[in-house]
Write a protein that holds these residues in place. Structure first.
Motif, short mmCIF file in Angstrom:
data_model
loop_
_atom_site.label_atom_id
_atom_site.label_comp_id
_atom_site.label_asym_id
_atom_site.label_seq_id
_atom_site.Cartn_x
_atom_site.Cartn_y
_atom_site.Cartn_z
N GLU A 198 0.84 -1.21 0.00
CA GLU A 198 0.00 0.00 0.00
C GLU A 198 0.88 1.26 0.00
N PRO A 199 0.60 2.21 -0.90
CA PRO A 199 1.39 3.44 -0.94
C PRO A 199 1.41 4.18 0.40
N TYR A 200 2.51 4.86 0.66
CA TYR A 200 2.74 5.74 1.81
C TYR A 200 3.04 4.99 3.11
N ILE A 201 2.48 3.79 3.31
CA ILE A 201 2.60 3.13 4.61
C ILE A 201 3.97 2.46 4.74
N THR A 202 4.64 2.68 5.88
CA THR A 202 6.01 2.19 6.08
C THR A 202 6.23 1.56 7.45
N CYS A 203 5.17 1.36 8.24
CA CYS A 203 5.36 0.85 9.61
C CYS A 203 5.83 -0.60 9.62
N ASP A 204 5.39 -1.42 8.66
CA ASP A 204 5.88 -2.80 8.62
C ASP A 204 7.34 -2.86 8.20
N ASP A 205 7.73 -1.98 7.30
CA ASP A 205 9.14 -1.86 6.91
C ASP A 205 9.98 -1.56 8.15
N GLN A 206 9.57 -0.58 8.92
CA GLN A 206 10.30 -0.23 10.14
C GLN A 206 10.24 -1.36 11.18
N LEU A 207 9.12 -2.08 11.23
CA LEU A 207 9.00 -3.19 12.18
C LEU A 207 10.03 -4.27 11.87
N MET A 208 10.20 -4.58 10.59
CA MET A 208 11.17 -5.60 10.21
C MET A 208 12.60 -5.13 10.43
N ARG A 209 12.85 -3.85 10.27
CA ARG A 209 14.19 -3.32 10.53
C ARG A 209 14.49 -3.30 12.03
N THR A 210 13.47 -3.02 12.84
CA THR A 210 13.67 -2.77 14.27
C THR A 210 13.55 -4.04 15.12
N TYR A 211 12.61 -4.92 14.77
CA TYR A 211 12.33 -6.10 15.59
C TYR A 211 12.43 -7.40 14.79
N PRO A 212 13.47 -7.59 14.00
CA PRO A 212 13.54 -8.81 13.18
C PRO A 212 13.58 -10.09 14.00
N ASP A 213 14.29 -10.07 15.15
CA ASP A 213 14.39 -11.28 15.97
C ASP A 213 13.05 -11.67 16.55
N GLU A 214 12.22 -10.68 16.92
CA GLU A 214 10.90 -10.99 17.46
C GLU A 214 10.01 -11.61 16.39
N ILE A 215 10.12 -11.12 15.16
CA ILE A 215 9.33 -11.68 14.06
C ILE A 215 9.75 -13.12 13.78
N VAL A 216 11.06 -13.37 13.76
CA VAL A 216 11.55 -14.73 13.52
C VAL A 216 11.09 -15.67 14.64
N THR A 217 11.18 -15.22 15.89
CA THR A 217 10.74 -16.08 16.99
C THR A 217 9.23 -16.30 16.92
#
Length: 444
Positions: A167-186
């Protein structure tokens, strides 16, 4: 590794440059908190508090009322001020619990207690996810504990963390993956416990190189989890598009992801699963983007569920000086909802506020003509539907043809057809109205 893609789709202006590199910062609201009881697919939650009750952050204030429903927890401490109808982002109203925020954010007992997920049974994992009120945070809002209980879990081959964020303009998931990658993997590892024959895949569009690098680093050494790049094309974040890319499966109309061996959840949902199971943290906050050419300071915020959108906009500096935006959207310009005002509050499945100086829909209405039968709408439809014929049936209110012959209820309302239409026809709006009227008739 080349990027994969799916049939159809469009390339709208991305608008990611406004907030893509702005790191998360927390927003602690000061005003009343409003918790809509209908912020998920299924039956609204049932209040378990009354006016005048004291509540703590993380406390369940409304319980799931049925199989497809979800708990609602307070994201602040304070006092229940009212249980009444409040305006939602769609312009209607929902029964809501209003909490007078005491600004202390005192946590309920047990919140934050760490647990080794490998010591838990499958049922205990599901119970924790249900108790935490986790739902699909990419927009759909389907209760996650229900999604994680397919009839044949042994037949699931792919558990997919959706980091497409097309979706255009939205970037919070991008930042989530940059900031909390270990939490997403777990979180993915927790999910894989439920599906013994599955592998985990983190799907990311190739316009997010920093997120790809962060997630690949977090996945290093994980035998059953990998990152897959997809071509940046809208609507890559749709479940059907994702499964075409990851599993090479074409989802027939009427089928569910589990029918072709897939479980798909947004990366924010996967992180919420990690926190629910491993940290005993219910769904109290989420990443949220405030962006667009009408915002003074586009940003990514970590927002408490129930925060008023007025406070969210203020955290981004408000409107640009001297600007009176023509359009304010909850979500993005393709699938979001235009709002008449900012009286609503953030729900678990809301991820953005997009403020535009000019209203592209108003401009399109001025340019609208009759259908020129060019067929572009069918070419870009990711589901292979025929929007031109669907529009004719919808305009004539021939809903039997719309549903039974043209499979109109399968439309995911991505807006690709509307975007590409040279005649500027409001196709998606027609389809939304047709679906609403068909479903209303079915309920009767």
């Amino acid at each position: 590794m080349s990027s994969k893609t799916f049939h159809g789709g469009v390339h709208p202006v991305e608008g990611k440059e406004y907030a893509r590199d702005v790191a998360f910062r927390p927003l602690l609201p000061k005003g009343d908190m409003v918790f809509h009881l209908n912020q998920h697919i299924g039956k609204p939650a049932k209040p378990v508090v009354a006016k005048g009750d004291a509540v703590l952050a993380g406390q369940v204030i409304a319980e799931a009322d049925g199989f497809v429903s979800a708990n609602i927890v307070s994201s602040c401490s304070g006092t229940v001020k009212a249980i009444e109808n409040r305006r939602n982002v769609l312009g209607g109203s929902d029964l809501s619990i209003v909490v007078e925020n005491d600004d202390a954010y005192t946590l309920a007992e047990g919140i934050g207690v760490e647990t080794d997920y490998t010591t838990l049974s499958n049922q205990e994992i599901l119970d924790r996810i249900k108790a935490a009120g986790v739902i699909g945070m990419g927009g759909a809002g389907f209760p996650t504990h229900v999604k994680l209980m397919p009839k044949k879990p042994e037949e699931i081959k792919y558990v997919i963390a959706n980091g497409g964020e097309c979706e255009p303009y939205i970037t919070c998931d991008d930042q989530l993956m940059r900031t909390y990658p270990d939490e997403i993997v777990t979180g993915l590892k927790v999910m894989l416990r439920l599906f013994p024959n599955a592998e985990g895949v983190v799907l990311i569009e190739d316009n997010k190189p920093e997120a790809i690098a962060a997630m690949e680093k977090a996945c290093a050494g994980e035998a059953k989890i990998r990152v897959m790049k997809a071509e940046a094309k809208y609507p890559q974040g749709g479940e059907r598009s994702i499964m075409t890319v990851v599993a090479g499966k074409h989802i027939k109309l009427g089928m569910l992801p589990a029918d072709v061996g897939c479980v798909v959840d947004n990366v924010a949902t996967v992180q919420a699963i990690y926190r629910a199971v491993c940290k005993s943290e219910p769904s109290m906050e989420r990443g949220f983007t405030v962006s667009g050419d009408g915002v003074k300071e586009p940003c990514n915020l970590m927002v408490k569920i129930g925060t008023g959108l007025t406070e969210v906009l203020e955290a981004a500096g408000g409107f640009k000086d001297g600007v009176e935006p023509e359009k304010i959207i909850c979500g993005g310009p393709m699938m979001g909802f235009a709002m008449p005002d900012l009286s609503a509050a953030v729900c678990k499945n809301n991820n953005a506020l997009t403020v535009l100086v000019k209203d592209p829909v108003a401009k399109a209405q001025e340019q609208q003509t009759a259908c020129i039968r060019c067929g572009r709408c069918a070419q870009v439809c990711p589901l292979g539907l025929t929007p031109q014929m669907m529009a004719e049936a919808a305009e004539r209110k021939n809903y039997e043809r719309y549903e039974k012959k043209l499979y109109g209820l399968e439309c995911i309302a991505c807006g690709s057809c509307t975007f590409i239409c040279p005649a500027k026809r409001p196709l998606m709006q027609l389809f939304k109205q047709a679906k609403a009227e068909i479903m209303a008739a079915k309920r009767k």
